[in-house]
Design a protein around this motif. Sequence first.
Motif, short mmCIF file in Angstrom:
data_model
loop_
_atom_site.label_atom_id
_atom_site.label_comp_id
_atom_site.label_asym_id
_atom_site.label_seq_id
_atom_site.Cartn_x
_atom_site.Cartn_y
_atom_site.Cartn_z
N ASP A 164 0.87 -1.16 0.00
CA ASP A 164 0.00 0.00 0.00
C ASP A 164 0.91 1.21 0.00
O ASP A 164 1.59 1.49 0.98
N TRP A 165 0.97 1.92 -1.11
CA TRP A 165 1.94 2.99 -1.28
C TRP A 165 1.44 4.34 -0.76
O TRP A 165 2.07 5.37 -0.99
N SER A 166 0.33 4.34 -0.05
CA SER A 166 -0.19 5.59 0.49
C SER A 166 0.72 6.06 1.63
O SER A 166 1.45 5.27 2.23
N PRO A 167 0.69 7.37 1.95
CA PRO A 167 1.56 7.90 3.01
C PRO A 167 1.37 7.20 4.35
O PRO A 167 2.32 7.07 5.13
N GLU A 168 0.14 6.73 4.62
CA GLU A 168 -0.14 6.08 5.91
C GLU A 168 0.55 4.73 6.03
O GLU A 168 0.80 4.25 7.14
N PHE A 169 0.83 4.07 4.90
CA PHE A 169 1.41 2.73 4.93
C PHE A 169 2.84 2.71 4.36
O PHE A 169 3.32 1.66 3.95
N THR A 170 3.49 3.86 4.34
CA THR A 170 4.90 3.96 4.01
C THR A 170 5.54 4.85 5.06
O THR A 170 4.85 5.52 5.83
N TYR A 171 6.86 4.85 5.11
CA TYR A 171 7.51 5.72 6.10
C TYR A 171 8.70 6.43 5.48
O TYR A 171 9.29 5.97 4.51
N ARG A 172 9.01 7.57 6.06
CA ARG A 172 10.16 8.38 5.69
C ARG A 172 10.84 8.81 6.99
O ARG A 172 10.17 9.20 7.94
N THR A 173 12.16 8.74 7.02
CA THR A 173 12.85 9.08 8.27
C THR A 173 12.72 10.55 8.62
O THR A 173 13.12 10.96 9.71
N MET A 174 12.15 11.36 7.72
CA MET A 174 11.93 12.77 8.05
C MET A 174 10.50 13.03 8.52
O MET A 174 10.15 14.17 8.83
N ASP A 175 9.67 11.98 8.59
CA ASP A 175 8.31 12.15 9.13
C ASP A 175 8.37 12.56 10.59
O ASP A 175 9.23 12.08 11.35
N HIS A 176 7.46 13.40 11.00
CA HIS A 176 7.46 13.87 12.40
C HIS A 176 7.35 12.72 13.38
O HIS A 176 8.12 12.65 14.36
N GLU A 177 6.41 11.80 13.14
CA GLU A 177 6.23 10.67 14.07
C GLU A 177 7.49 9.83 14.13
O GLU A 177 7.88 9.34 15.20
N TYR A 178 8.13 9.65 12.99
CA TYR A 178 9.35 8.84 12.96
C TYR A 178 10.46 9.52 13.77
O TYR A 178 11.14 8.87 14.59
N GLU A 179 10.65 10.81 13.54
CA GLU A 179 11.71 11.53 14.24
C GLU A 179 11.48 11.53 15.74
O GLU A 179 12.44 11.43 16.53
#
Length: 1020
Positions: free
Chosen positions: A185-200
């Motif tokens: 699922d390539w939507s933003p909710e089911f992918t991650y980026r290390t610059m995402d706020h929640e990730y950081e």
Amino acid sequence: MRPWLASHLTLARNTSRDVHVLSRHATRFLPGKATSGKAPSEYGSTVHLPQTSFPMRNDPSKDEKLRKRTTSDLYKWQWENAKGPLFVLHDGPPYANGDIHIGHALNKIIKDIINRFNLSTGKRVHYIPGWDCHGLPIENKVLKELGKELHEVTPVTIRAEAEKYAKSQVASQLGQFRELGIMADWSPEFTYRTMDHEYEMRQLQIFQEMVKRGLIYRHYRPVHYSPSSRSALAEAELEYKDKHKSYAVFVSYNLDTSQRDGISQTMRSVIEGSQGSVQLLVFTTTPWTLSANMGIAVNSEMTYVALSSSSDPTKGITIVAKDRLDYLKDILVDMSLDTTVSEFPGSELAGAHYHPLFHSLNPAQASLQIVPSDHVTPDTGTGLVHCAPAHGQEDYHLFHSLGLIPASSPNSILCHVDGLGCFKPDVAEVVGEEAAKELVGKSVLDEGGKAMMMLLKRVGVVRKDMPYRHRYPYDWKTDKPVIVMATSQWFANLEAIKEDAIAALQKVQFVPEQSRNRLESHVRQRSEWCISRQRVWGVPIPALYHLPTNRAILTPSSLSHILSILQQKGTRYWWDGPVEEFVPAELKVEGENVEECWKKGTDTMDVWFDSGTSWSMLRGVRERETGKPLADVCLEGSDQHRGWFQSQLLTAISTWSGGQAKDGEKPRSPYGTLLTHGMVVDENGRKMSKSLGNIITPKTVIYGGKNKATEPAYGAETLRLWVASVDYTGEMSIGTKVLARTAETHRKIRNTLRFCLGSLEDRRLPEESKVSKEEMGLVSRYVMHRLYVLEQDSRKAYEAYDFPRVIAALSQFLYDTLSSLYITITKDALYVERKDSLARREVLTVLDQVLETLNSIIAPILPHLAEEVHQTLHREDEQVRSVFAKPWSLVSPEWYEPQVEEEMKPLLELRKNVKTSLEEARKAGTIPSALAAEVDLVVPANPSSKKPILAAILDGPERDRLDKLLCVSAVNVVKSDSRGDDLVDIQIRPSSKVKCPRCYLHTREPEEKLCKRCTEVLGV
């Protein structure tokens, strides 16, 4: 019988198995004449040729509806509907910079094959693709696009542009990954980026847990520093090159002959006996560090010698290690040092003082001390080692252990190099103001190093200099050499956790197994991890600095206060917000101006710390499954043993006590199985590079190159098949020849499935039309047995992540069992037997199962093709679900019959030898084709023992269908009293009958319109 023939037959008996095949010279072609003729069109409609809507050539991956069904829609459907156990494949994030290369495609496709196989077995798959978004390459790319240098752009601008660029690269790569047919699922909710706020924020919370455990500290000490990256580097970010060129130099230091205290009596005697100066000969491969010299080390246990010149005693004395005399003989000859004045242990040297090299330029410098050290060995140099604690780990540890430099004190270590790798103005404190002008602002690895060599020669301390090839560390991102330089950095203490990390790895499965040693070795060799970087684009290390006391504040309490602010306002606020807001109340001192007395840290975290904390996303995914790792599988390239594999493990173990562990539970690795793939090279084994012009991109493979004749468009499925065909655990090659062979295999798979579909007329065979095992002939049961074995082997290979074994077994089945045997010998039954005849339904029963099983086997590797087959079988269903919606249905174990395979062996041997004889007869012009031939199998009338081939011919279940097995018009078993050797002679002759215009077999009587069989089928 002619004598030469008898001789040949004797040889044949010794070399053949049970079938005696006469050679081209000895095969007997019996008299007669074959006939041929074309089939009139009046019978074309009576032949059951395959009927299918499935095209011979197609690229189903270009069908957007089908592709969506087997990728994004399938992932969403299985996440909501799959009822089996959870399978978690944790995606290591590729770097968000540039188009994907063939290594990216390999990586993603292998992961997809694993995920699809697990889904096909009924499991529920958890797979969240990610991207690594911080770090130097993006920062450099932004600066290049802006046309600016780092000092010319504000950090705020760089961060804004870097974020924008990273987002654009993620979007670009996402589109390219989708073209590979990846189920996600390539939507933003089911992918991650290390610059995402929640990730950081999760990353910073893990950092806080490590601070709570006392694992994070700050030191001013030497680290690997990259002038090209302008940042400290961890060991994992280094590449070592064996042929780096440096300039090595031998220099002489003058012993301080005026020293009164702390010098041994032996050294006093050496000084008193010298008619000139007493010098210490030192060797170094980094002459640019000589201005930072703080001592010379000797080994107390080694023997040293004082040497003089017999021809000119006024040259004084030079001291070197005795064990190095042979190595130094050439330079000692050049220096005319040929007389040993005395020998003494290194312990007598320790404590003596010497003058700095640039004493003549700056006489005010104090003398320095010779110190004892075990790290001095008799294997290199002169036995006297130049010590620059700012530029050497061993030097730093030595001086720190001797109490000569306090920890974390920038003022206690000489370092004359700045963040650009250039000499700083304070080098003048050592070399003097005038000489410093030649050094300041010049790179120590280039012009500055050359200027230092010139300066050393000018002050007369160089005894020999030479180019020197040796192993040297490079920045793996910029491919530029690094230096070792003292800076203030933040470190993670790994010594406290690495035994737990090694213990946790014992429960991890490694594929290949030997990769375990590599990861364990990397972990064992590290005692600390430099986690700070002097970059702008990254996650901040939220440390506070109290300027009046020069203290760095990084505590659980300060982090709790700071993180609560960043949680609300984002990590960018650390850079933009006022320092007063971040200083906790308990740290504020009444009367102090916070803005003047405090500052925020500007360091960012190592990007390996960024991606290494990605396991934290999996917390809670397995709430109901205890005792299992967070991820079942992690898979990346072999370079990640020093990168992501290691950083995941270390951050997870470091925070184990931070809410994860239960009472008595030992630390666990975040992954259960670790798969490693190698690198992709060209067909000649060369690394791909622009300079060689040998780069093959996924886009080129899928869509073709500029010249479609030399670089045809193969489509995503051929690329996926290539990935599954190669041994990914080692080095893999790709090129035009490899891809052409892969495309041919793909065509073979497709056309086999097409033949099955056509024979079944694009639908499954109804249960009432199927034939039971008891009603089947030996060959059909043999095919079903081989199909069962293929499926079992394929499942085991999938479970072992051994995809080339799947393809090898599949190819062998397609070529040997189906194409050259079963399909060849059953076309007659399929095409010309009565449509509902037992013989035809027997073949359809087999092909029905073959179609289902082959489609299940290929589905993880060739999902678009499997979906196309599935869609063809359900073409009337507009809402057809994915082929993966139904779990893999296994062939019944009842078809596993090893004895059937044994019974087939002599028949297959017979078929092989008959085929050879038929070809010889055709070439000799005796028959036009195999169908125009009859075969006489001459066997003994009274065999002494019934060998397997005789049993098969005389009593076997296929004895009445040998003509079908051998693909000829007739087979006659002839018993001969003259044969007494229990072997079989094969005799080829033209058929005694003529060709049937419907079935093409030469089984028609000349006066009849059709052969007997076709007459009965048509009822004429």
